[in-house]
Design a protein around this motif. Structure first.
Motif, mmCIF file in Angstrom:
data_model
loop_
_atom_site.group_PDB
_atom_site.id
_atom_site.type_symbol
_atom_site.label_atom_id
_atom_site.label_comp_id
_atom_site.label_asym_id
_atom_site.label_seq_id
_atom_site.Cartn_x
_atom_site.Cartn_y
_atom_site.Cartn_z
ATOM 1 N N HIS A 175 -1.432 20.258 -30.513
ATOM 2 C CA HIS A 175 -0.086 20.132 -29.936
ATOM 3 C C HIS A 175 0.940 20.694 -30.909
ATOM 4 O O HIS A 175 0.679 20.758 -32.120
ATOM 5 N N ASP B 190 1.031 18.804 -38.614
ATOM 6 C CA ASP B 190 0.505 17.869 -37.610
ATOM 7 C C ASP B 190 0.625 18.498 -36.235
ATOM 8 O O ASP B 190 1.730 18.671 -35.714
ATOM 9 N N GLY B 191 -0.506 18.830 -35.679
ATOM 10 C CA GLY B 191 -0.548 19.473 -34.379
ATOM 11 C C GLY B 191 -0.527 20.991 -34.484
ATOM 12 O O GLY B 191 -1.471 21.663 -34.080
ATOM 13 N N HIS C 37 -7.345 19.387 -37.103
ATOM 14 C CA HIS C 37 -6.134 18.607 -37.374
ATOM 15 C C HIS C 37 -6.142 18.201 -38.847
ATOM 16 O O HIS C 37 -7.201 18.127 -39.459
ATOM 17 N N HIS D 67 -5.450 11.087 -31.176
ATOM 18 C CA HIS D 67 -5.396 12.538 -30.958
ATOM 19 C C HIS D 67 -5.746 12.855 -29.514
ATOM 20 O O HIS D 67 -6.468 12.104 -28.858
ATOM 21 N N GLU E 94 2.192 15.225 -27.381
ATOM 22 C CA GLU E 94 1.131 14.398 -27.981
ATOM 23 C C GLU E 94 1.736 13.203 -28.707
ATOM 24 O O GLU E 94 1.167 12.120 -28.737
ATOM 25 N N GLU E 95 2.900 13.411 -29.314
ATOM 26 C CA GLU E 95 3.446 12.381 -30.210
ATOM 27 C C GLU E 95 4.033 11.182 -29.463
ATOM 28 O O GLU E 95 4.041 10.071 -29.971
HETATM 29 ZN ZN LIG Z 1 -1.165 15.407 -34.222
#
Ligand SMILES: [Zn+2]
Length: 411
Positions: A84, A95-96, A191, A358, A129-130
Motif C-alpha cells: 500500500h 511502510d507500504g 514489507h 498487513h 491499508e492504514e
Molecule cells: Zn504497511
C-alpha cells in the motif's frame, strides 16, 4: 541472461522510493499520505503511470485498489505482489511504499531480461491499508476479498468528518474493475519488519510465517472512594489496587505463555487524587499470540484472575472486547520458497511472526500467501525515522523477484 541471474536495480529502486516520498513529504522528513487525500491521489497516479510505462494493463476497482498485470504465456491466475502507499499522518517513506515500489522494480527486471513467465504477474497497490483516516484498516484488501461492499464503505465518515464516498468521487479514485475476477495464484508482500528482531540478529530477510492474533479487552472496575488515611485496608473496596494487580498479572501471562505479548497500555483512576482510594479504574489489555489456542488461554486466565481479584476486594468488574482478530498462518510452501530463495541468493534469514497487521493477512484467505520482511532500524515504524539500509532493501527486493519468478514459472 538466465532468469536465475536476474537482480533488482537498487539505485533505480531507491530513486523510485524517493520520488514517491516527495508526494506528501513532511518538512521534518517522512510523509503524510492519508488514504483518499490529494496526496494519496498524486501517489496513486505516480504508481499507475509507472505501471503503464512498464507495459502493464492497469485495473482499478471501486475502492481504488490499483492492479497492474504483466501478461504470462497463459491467461491466469495471477501471481500477485504489492502493498500500500497510504501512510499514517507522520509516516515513514517505507511502510507500504517499499512493497509497491519493489514489486514494480521486479517487473522492470523481468522486462529488461525479456523473461516471459508462464503465469501473469500482478502488482497491486491496496487502498487505505492504514485506516488512519477512514476505518477499518486494510480496507482495500477487505473489499477485494468481498468482506465489504461499496454500500458499506461509501458512508464511512473520516476523522476530519468527510465522507469516504465523497472523497472517492471528488478525486476520481473509484474504478469499476472486478479484481477478483482475474483469479489469484498466490500473493507475496514485501514489507519492513516494524520491529527490532531482524536488526538485532543481523538478518537481512524475515521469512514471515504468519500474523499474530490480537485481542483488546477493556476493563472497568468499580469500587468505593475512601479517605487514604482513615480507612483501614480491610474495609476498602479499592479499584486502583485491583487494576494494579491486573497489570502485574498481564505481564506474567507474557512470561508464562509461549509467544505471548501482553500489554496494559491505558490505565486511568478516578478521582485520581493522591489521598483518595480510587473509586473507579479503567484499563485496557492488548493480548497477542500467533497461536489461536494460546491467545484464548491467555484471555481466559486474565478474566479468571480479574474476576477473582475483584470478588476478593468486593469491587464490581465489567469487561468488553474491543478487538478480536484471529491469528493468520501463511502458506507453508511459499514460506519454504522464500526461505530457499534467500539462502540461494546468500542472504541471512530467519523465520518471523508479524506483530503488525498487513493486507497479506486478508489475502491469505484468497490465495496461498506469505510475506518477506526487511529490518527496520531501531524497530521504528509509523514514524518519520523509519529506515532500512540499502543492502537490506536490495536483499528483500531480490528475494521478492526470485520468489515471484518461481511462482509464475511453476507448473
Ligand atoms: Zn504497511
Amino acid at each position: 541472461m538466465s532468469p536465475e541471474q536476474l537482480s533488482i536495480d537498487i539505485k533505480h529502486l531507491q530513486a523510485s522510493l524517493a520520488e514517491l516520498a516527495r508526494i506528501g513529504s513532511l518538512p521534518s522528513g517522512g510523509v503524510c499520505r492519508l488514504a483518499f487525500s490529494p496526496e494519496d491521489k498524486a501517489g496513486r497516479e505516480l504508481v499507475a503511470s509507472r505501471m503503464h510505462a512498464l507495459g502493464l494493463s492497469v485495473h482499478v476497482d471501486g475502492i481504488g485498489n490499483i492492479m497492474g498485470v504483466r501478461e504470462g504465456r497463459e491467461a491466469g491466475p495471477v501471481v500477485l505482489t504489492g502493498s500500500h502507499i497510504d501512510t499514517v499522518a507522520t509516516g515513514g517513506v517505507l511502510d507500504g511504499s517499499l512493497g509497491v515500489v519493489a514489486a514494480l522494480e521486479a517487473v522492470a527486471a523481468l522486462n529488461e531480461a525479456g523473461v516471459k513467465t508462464r503465469l501473469p504477474v500482478g502488482v497491486i497497490s491496496f487502498a487505505n491499508e492504514e485506516g488512519a483516516r477512514f476505518m477499518p484498516d486494510m480496507m482495500g484488501s477487505l473489499f477485494l476479498r468481498g468482506d465489504l461492499t461499496m454500500e458499506d464503505l461509501r458512508p464511512i465518515a473520516g476523522i476530519d468528518g468527510t465522507m469516504l464516498g465523497d472523497d472517492l468521487d471528488q478525486y476520481g479514485m473509484s474504478g469499476n474493475a472486478n479484481l477478483s475476477s482475474f483469479g489469484f495464484h498466490s500473493f507475496v508482500e514485501l514489507h519492513i519488519e516494524q520491529g527490532p528482531i531482524l536488526e538485532r540478529e543481523n538478518k537481512s530477510i524475515g521469512v514471515v510465517e504468519g500474523v499474530q492474533g490480537i485481542k483488546w479487552i477493556e476493563f472497568r472496575i468499580e469500587g468505593s472512594t475512601a479517605h487514604a488515611g482513615t480507612t483501614p485496608i480491610e474495609l476498602r473496596r479499592d479499584a486502583g489496587y485491583v487494576a494494579g494487580a491486573a497489570v502485574e498479572f498481564v505481564r506474567s501471562l507474557a512470561t508464562e505463555i509461549e509467544n505471548q505479548r501482553a500489554t496494559v497500555g491505558s490505565l486511568t483512576l478516578s478521582p485520581n487524587l493522591v489521598n483518595v482510594v480510587a473509586e473507579e479504574a479503567r484499563f485496557t489489555v492488548d493480548l497477542r499470540n500467533p497461536d489461536a489456542k494460546r491467545l484464548l488461554h491467555a484471555e481466559k486466565k486474565l478474566l479468571e484472575f480479574a474476576e477473582a481479584k475483584a470478588a476478593a476486594e468486593g469491587v464490581g468488574m465489567e469487561h468488553r472486547s474491543r478487538a478480536d482478530v484471529a491469528p493468520v498462518e501463511f502458506d507453508p510452501q511459499i514460506i519454504a520458497l522464500i526461505e530457499a530463495k534467500a539462502e540461494s541468493l546468500g542472504y541471512a534469514s530467519r523465520r518471523i511472526i508479524s506483530g503488525a497487521g498487513h493486507d497479506a493477512q486478508i489475502m491469505a484467505d484468497v490465495c496461498p500467501t506469505a510475506m518477506i520482511f526487511v529490518p527496520s532500524r531501531g524497530g521504528i515504524s509509523h514514524n518519520i525515522q523509519e529506515y532500512t539500509a540499502a543492502r537490506d532493501i536490495e536483499a528483500g527486493a531480490n528475494v521478492l523477484l526470485h520468489t515471484l519468478l518461481a511462482l509464475a514459472q511453476s507448473e
